[in-house]
Write an enzyme that holds these catalytic residues in place. Structure first.
Site, PDB file in Angstrom:
ATOM      1  N   ASP A  62      65.187   3.111  50.666  1.00 20.71           N
ATOM      2  CA  ASP A  62      66.586   3.389  50.953  1.00 20.71           C
ATOM      3  C   ASP A  62      67.206   4.036  49.714  1.00 20.71           C
ATOM      4  O   ASP A  62      66.637   3.967  48.616  1.00 20.71           O
ATOM      5  CB  ASP A  62      67.294   2.085  51.301  1.00 20.71           C
ATOM      6  CG  ASP A  62      68.778   2.282  51.550  1.00 20.71           C
ATOM      7  OD1 ASP A  62      69.141   3.259  52.214  1.00 20.71           O
ATOM      8  OD2 ASP A  62      69.572   1.445  51.071  1.00 20.71           O
ATOM      9  N   ALA A 113      57.953  19.460  49.564  1.00 19.69           N
ATOM     10  CA  ALA A 113      58.892  18.450  50.030  1.00 19.69           C
ATOM     11  C   ALA A 113      59.367  18.829  51.417  1.00 19.69           C
ATOM     12  O   ALA A 113      59.669  19.991  51.684  1.00 19.69           O
ATOM     13  CB  ALA A 113      60.090  18.347  49.080  1.00 19.69           C
TER      14      ALA A 113
END
Length: 1108
Positions: A386, A712
């Site tokens: 998170d 990414a």
């Protein structure tokens, strides 16, 4: 839905009734967390212990030993150790359950005040005697005894505050409020007893944050929501007292229903390999037993007659087969599971005692909530993190706003700062004129009003002065925004603006609050303004507000707002969009009736409420945008960089915008500045996205992208939902497969359920990419919305942060800051993996080497199944004479020092993630092969050299033969496990060796004097040990045969180390650390000698020598 067929009017003197949606018998309010009682404990424990396959196996062996003539190892060699280990497990469980019984009794016997209707007085009752429907009085700082609906409160407008830290881990106080219809009518016990009402609630449920019910007063229904419910496990705070009615009791309370919910049981990855090893050893056992049984049957049929002393003795085939199974049963170690649990308990204790993972600011230390998966910490390949509160501090500060086409920095809290974007403000205002300036001022005023009014924050007030001293909020974003608005002069009081002379708001009346949910991603509040207008203020994610804006006109330029939104996001700020609209009274009245009907529904209430809210939350006018800063925690960039060096792929899952998430990812070094390609998957064209994923997947797996490059992938929640929707087409699988090959994956605008999605079956299967069977996922978060993700991952890490303890309590391990993750994984994780692997290998080795000597002895006994060892001594092998060295290895082994492991994270990648120490082929080489070689040396060499020297210099004494072999085997096993296998000797290694030898000699010394005089099963024991101790040949065998075995083992390890590059690197590091420690100790010794005046420097000695 069903209700009672007939509602009976209850006299005022009787307790009010509570009706469930369907008929239920109300349970007692006593709770029981204990699992057993006096009657059920022993049967339940025996059933639990023998539900384990290993215990059933050993019980079967123990039963075979009781059959006369089948056991050559005695009747108790298996029963005794089995009873010891099972008794230890039962005693441990019994102690835990006794502690639970005592805690239950202490809680059930607490007292609370219950209204006695006949006298309208309060009577103290034990919690266990409280019933559904009872009316309670709960005072400040008292625990809530059952799930209740608040009827009245001493607080303003019926409000009260509860602390739910013991229930859900949230540290902030939560506001509850009684219905206006009850709070305004009830102030005394007499009024409470005389009040007629019926309460209808849903059946008991485990949901903490939802509640559906209504109270019927005078034929009119009033909705009951979670805002009126006080849950058991909460504590009343900042409120003198409340009157409440019990609606759920005992095991039907939310607290107990959540405590008994089935959470997925996590098993370590090494357990899979251990199960294969157990099956392999069992197959080896069966093969050996049948082979030697066949040889025994053949010998009986062909060669027995040539041995006159056997007479008519004949060994049946059945007895021979089962006799071998009994004799060799301990190839599967009986002590493995119990001792492994003890080892893991010590490992968890070391984690919790590590002061380098202690966070002083929050007084939080690392905690282990389970002992089952310690070794998985050393095998992690993927980390799912998170962002807010995990990578960042979760301490929000308002940094900028966009309103009326201008961006303002919030530096000076007395006024909005000079615009930072666009042209010069004064020049623009001069061109626009006074009318445009007034319009901009109105927009700015509305924006600040939206910030001050659109929230669920509650103020803390000084009871003496009435001044606001702070704020209570479930969201740190809201708290920061409301505090900033209050300092700008826009303050409020309990949801209604404060009517003091400094207030710029006026008096607003709250009509409805449309609460935030993860599905809606927005909240709205409907007010009646001081001028009588009805206005709705909304705030939420831009993805939730933008589609609901009025298209024809807007108060400000939407394109400029979008540019500011993008600018704020790229700076890593958290953004919220504000909007508002006027609602005509007749439209509001019609909508409000539908809203009330939805809020009083007992079936699918939440869906009905969301549908009604969707009707009114449209045609909004954009008011402005706020930007909040949430700084990175200390050490986060360094930690993520080290995790990436360790070969761990990091996925960041957040609810922020894509640009915000990317900026944070760059700041924390999750994404390198030299990114080869930044790929954004667009849900608008799924086929193009699929082709792009296939292309990138092939480029990565085919090696078309250089090793120094990085890739990414960024995806948002909308796209992820679309991929999930088109799962039959394989799009989600393609994305997850691509993600396993990328250096970083960023998922933005994802909901809690989508966070858990990435841990479900598709990813678990795909994480075995390229036949990688040992990939372990780790999820880390700090809030309640991360629980699903934490529980789905192989390893769940909770951070005890600003959002409370809910995530840390649901996790397997908890830490105070994200930066402690590097120590937890790179050091403790690696050590746990090494220790558990070496412990399991050592445990199997000591059994394989020792019990194989029994088979070698069969070549000298006509394969009769005769045991070479005395039965009582044999039963003590796993319990006394071989357990200490493996325990020391499992608890204290440190292959490399913490400083080395943290400085060179690449060492982590070579060990656990590749499962370097515990595979089936490695087990065969280092356990089976070496164990058989050592058993040959310990048994066959003495047989072949005829060096037993029994009574009168002969070698025909069975006990002496077994005693010599047993002693050699104990010494080989002890020295190999304590000194040869480990990479670093500790003081406990020496202690384990000394204690093992002391136990061995002590046992035989006692047996030498207390054994019965007549030979038992051919074993002459009395006086043997004392006689052998006087013979030099006995000690010579110990030295020479043990030395041969250990030298052969060292030679095999040297060859293995040379051929294995990973082992070679590790041994090089071990040698380097030893040299460094030696130099450090030498410097310390010189410094100590110099301090004592006993050491002269080399230069000074040379000077003296030259003078002389």
């Amino acid at each position: 839905m069903r209700y009672p067929d007939e509602v009976i009017t209850v006299p005022a003197s009787l307790t009010k009734r509570v009706h469930y949606e369907v008929s239920y018998d109300y349970p007692k309010n006593a709770i029981s967390t204990a699992r057993y009682n006096v009657v059920t404990f022993l049967p339940a424990q025996l059933a639990a212990q023998f539900s384990k396959v290993a215990n059933v196996y050993f019980l079967f062996i123990a039963a075979l030993q009781q059959v006369p003539g089948w056991s050559t190892t005695g009747r108790w060699s298996t029963v005794l150790p089995l009873c010891i280990f099972i008794s230890l497990s039962i005693a441990h469980e019994g102690f835990d359950d006794l502690r639970r019984h005592r805690m239950d009794h202490a809680e059930n016997t607490q007292r609370t005040r219950v209204l006695k209707n006949m006298s309208c007085r309060w009577k103290k009752k034990r919690w266990e005697n409280v019933q559904v429907g009872d009316l309670l009085m709960i005072s400040k700082d008292e625990w809530i005894p059952a799930d209740c609906v608040v009827i009245a409160s001493s607080g303003f407008d019926g409000t009260c505050f509860v602390e739910t830290a013991a229930l859900d881990g949230e540290t902030t106080l939560k506001q509850k409020q009684a219905l206006e219809a009850t709070n305004s009518e009830i102030q005394t016990p007499e009024q409470l007893a005389a009040f007629n009402a019926f309460t209808y609630v849903e059946p008991p449920s485990a949901e903490l944050y939802s509640f559906e019910g209504y109270m019927e007063i005078g034929g009119e229904r009033y909705p009951l929501t979670p805002n009126q419910v006080l849950l058991r496990g909460s504590v009343l705070r900042n409120t003198a007292y409340v009157f409440a009615q019990v609606v759920y009791s005992g095991e039907q309370t939310r607290l107990r229903l959540n405590a008994t919910r089935n959470v997925r049981t996590k098993a370590p990855q090494i357990q899979r390999i251990t199960n294969r090893v157990v099956i392999l050893v069992f197959l080896i056992l069966l093969i050996l037993c049948f082979v030697f049984s066949a040889l025994g049957i053949h010998w009986n049929n062909t060669k027995r007659r040539g041995h006159w002393y056997l007479g008519r003795v004949h060994m049946p085939a059945t007895a021979l087969i089962f006799g071998y199974i009994v004799m060799m049963n301990s190839l599967i170690p009986i002590s493995l599971y119990v001792t492994l649990e003890a080892v893991k308990i010590f490992q968890c204790w070391f984690i919790q005692q590590d002061v380098s993972m202690y966070h002083a600011e929050t007084d939080t230390k690392a905690e282990a909530h389970t002992t089952a998966i310690n070794e998985d910490l050393g095998m992690v390949r993927y980390v799912f993190s998170d962002k807010t509160g995990t990578l960042t501090e979760n301490i929000m500060k308002l940094r900028a706003v966009m309103v009326a086409g201008f961006s303002y920095l919030h530096i000076d809290l007395d006024r909005l700062h000079t615009p930072t974007a666009g042209n010069d403000e004064e020049e623009q205002k001069g061109e626009a004129g006074e009318e445009e300036e007034e319009e901009d001022a109105e927009v700015e005023s509305w924006f600040l009003r939206c910030i001050a009014l659109c929230h669920t924050v509650q103020p803390d007030r000084d009871p003496l002065t009435g001044r606001i001293t702070g704020y209570q909020a479930t969201s740190p974003d809201e708290k920061a925004l409301v505090a900033a608005a209050a300092e700008l002069g826009y303050s409020f009081d309990r949801g209604v603006p404060a009517p003091d002379h400094t207030d710029r708001l006026g008096n607003y009346e709250v009509l409805d609050v449309l609460e935030f949910s993860s599905a809606r991603k927005r909240m709205s509040v409907i007010y009646r303004c001081p001028d009588g207008r009805i206005i709705m203020m909304s705030k939420g994610a831009d993805s939730a507000i933008w589609p609901r804006l009025f298209e024809a006109s807007s108060m400000v330029d939407a394109q400029g707002q979008l540019e500011a939104l993008h600018q704020f996001s790229t700076e890593g700020l958290r953004t919220l969009a504000y909007a508002h609209k006027d609602i005509p009274p007749h439209i509001y009245e019609a909508w409000h009736q539908r809203y009330v009907a939805a809020t009083t529904a007992l079936a699918n209430r939440q869906k009905q409420i969301e549908a009604v809210c969707e009707e009114i939350e449209g045609d909004l006018l954009l008011t402005g945008i706020s930007a909040i800063e949430d700084r990175l925690q200390a050490g986060v960039p360094e930690t993520i960089f080290k995790l990436r060096r360790a070969g761990i792929r990091v996925w960041m899952l957040t609810g922020d915008k894509v640009e915000t998430a990317i900026n944070i990812a760059k700041s924390c070094r999750l994404i390198d500045t030299e990114v080869v390609e930044m790929t954004k998957l667009d849900p608008a064209d799924l086929e193009e996205s699929k082709d792009k994923m296939v292309l990138l997947d092939g480029a990565l797996s085919g090696g078309k992208i250089s090793d120094g490059a990085s890739l990414a992938v960024v995806i948002d929640g909308e796209t992820l939902a679309a991929l999930e929707q088109y799962q039959p087409q394989g799009l989600l699988d393609k994305f997850l497969s691509l993600g396993t090959l990328c250096d970083a994956v960023i998922c933005s605008r994802v909901s809690p359920s989508q966070k858990a999605l990435v841990h479900w079956n598709p990813l678990v299967d795909l994480l075995t990419h390229n036949n990688d069977n040992y990939a372990v996922t780790l999820a880390i978060g700090d809030g309640g919305n991360d629980i699903a993700m934490i529980q789905e991952a192989h390893v769940g890490i909770g951070i005890a942060g600003q959002e409370g303890l809910q995530a840390s309590r649901a996790a397997d391990f908890s830490i105070g800051q994200f930066r402690f993750l590097q120590k937890l994984l790179l050091v403790h994780g690696r050590w746990s993996y090494v220790r558990v692997s070496m412990f399991i290998m050592g445990t199997f080795y000591k059994c394989m080497a020792f019990y194989t000597t029994q088979l070698i002895f069969q070549f000298y006994t006509g394969f009769s199944g005769t045991s070479v060892f005395e039965t009582w001594t044999l039963s003590m092998y796993n319990t006394l004479f071989s357990i200490l060295p493996v325990l020391v290895v499992g608890i204290f082994e440190q292959d490399l020092l913490p400083d080395t492991l943290l400085a060179y994270p690449e060492l982590y990648r070579d060990m656990g993630p590749r499962n370097h120490l515990f595979t089936v082929p490695l087990f065969i080489r280092r356990v089976v092969v070496i164990g058989i070689l050592h058993s040959i040396i310990a048994a066959y060499f003495p047989f072949a050299t005829n060096l037993f020297l029994g009574r009168e210099a002969s070698s025909n004494d069975l006990y002496i033969t077994g005693f010599v072999v047993y002693g050699i085997m104990v010494l080989i096993v002890t020295f190999k496990i304590a000194y040869v296998d480990v990479r670093r000797w500790v003081v406990f290694s020496h202690i384990s060796v000394v204690l093992t030898l002391a136990l061995w000699f002590g046992w035989n010394g006692v047996l030498n004097h207390v054994y019965h005089r007549s030979p038992a099963d051919g074993y002459y024991v009395l006086g043997v040990f004392r006689a052998l101790a006087k013979k030099g040949t006995f000690w010579f065998q110990w030295i020479i045969f043990v030395a041969v075995a250990l030298c052969l083992n060292v030679l095999i390890l040297i060859v293995y180390t040379i051929r294995d590059p990973v082992e070679h690197r590790i041994m090089s590091w071990v040698a380097f650390e030893r040299k460094r420690e030696h130099r450090r100790h030498r410097r310390e010794r010189r410094a100590w000698l110099a301090a004592k005046g006993l050491w002269e420097s080399r230069g000074r000695r040379r000077e003296h020598s030259h003078i002389n």
